[in-house]
Write an enzyme that holds these catalytic residues in place. Structure first.
Site, short mmCIF file in Angstrom:
data_model
loop_
_atom_site.label_atom_id
_atom_site.label_comp_id
_atom_site.label_asym_id
_atom_site.label_seq_id
_atom_site.Cartn_x
_atom_site.Cartn_y
_atom_site.Cartn_z
N ASP A 136 64.69 76.69 47.04
CA ASP A 136 66.06 76.34 47.43
C ASP A 136 66.44 77.19 48.63
O ASP A 136 66.13 78.38 48.69
CB ASP A 136 67.01 76.61 46.25
N ILE A 137 67.12 76.58 49.60
CA ILE A 137 67.51 77.28 50.82
C ILE A 137 68.57 78.36 50.55
O ILE A 137 68.68 79.33 51.28
CB ILE A 137 67.97 76.28 51.91
N HIS A 169 67.09 65.88 42.24
CA HIS A 169 66.45 67.19 42.33
C HIS A 169 66.82 68.05 41.14
O HIS A 169 67.97 68.14 40.75
CB HIS A 169 66.76 67.89 43.65
N LEU A 170 65.80 68.66 40.57
CA LEU A 170 65.93 69.56 39.44
C LEU A 170 66.00 70.98 39.97
O LEU A 170 65.12 71.42 40.71
CB LEU A 170 64.73 69.42 38.50
N HIS A 171 67.06 71.71 39.58
CA HIS A 171 67.15 73.13 39.90
C HIS A 171 66.39 73.90 38.83
O HIS A 171 66.61 73.69 37.64
CB HIS A 171 68.61 73.59 39.91
#
Length: 167
Positions: A56-57, A125-127
């Site tokens: 993740d950015i 999207h899965l965190h």
């Protein structure tokens, strides 16, 4: 903190250049499609025909990864019961990436999705956040359990499985 990560970059799967027409499952305006297609220079920690993963950015924990379908799939609300195996594979990929990065306590991990309209990118999207106990105040708010803006992978699977029961 996170330290040096031991994963090798995965080769990108170029889904947009397979023909002169735009590829099915590729949205040229989607930042995650561009990342998966290696157009952004982002290191892919995992990439195969079905699933891709990258950092993740704006990490919310020492280990914060995004696991996405390699082909464009819309947000949580666009899914059906047929997507349950995909969501389960996303979770398994997240666990594999954590283990490759020496995260062994899977009880201190948060796997979840932002519920629309609280997602900034419409590509599913899965965190994957670990350790959850080291998340800061704002991350605990953004990735809060039992909130109306963030749901766990298990909650999404339960929602998707119930979609078949109402017909």
């Amino acid at each position: 903190m996170a330290g040096v990560e031991a994963t090798q970059p995965a080769p990108a799967v170029d889904i947009s250049k397979t023909s002169s027409m735009p590829a099915e499952g590729y949205d040229k305006k989607c930042i995650f499609c561009k990342i998966v297609n290696n157009e952004m220079g982002t290191e892919l920690l995992h990439c195969d025909e079905e699933i891709s993963c990258f950092r993740d950015i704006k990490p919310g924990a020492p280990h914060h990864y995004l696991v996405v379908p390699t082909r464009h799939v819309g947000n949580c609300k666009s899914l059906s019961k047929e997507h349950v195996p995909l969501v389960k594979r996303m979770v398994e990929t997240g666990k594999e990436i954590l283990q490759k990065n020496n995260v062994t306590d899977l009880s201190d991990v948060r796997f979840g999705f932002h519920w629309p309209p609280f997602c900034s990118v419409t590509h599913l999207h899965l965190h994957v956040l670990a350790p959850a106990t080291e998340m800061g105040f704002m991350s605990r708010l953004f990735y809060r359990l039992n909130s109306y803006w963030f749901i766990t992978a298990d909650q999404l699977i339960e929602i998707l499985n119930s979609k078949g029961d109402t017909n």
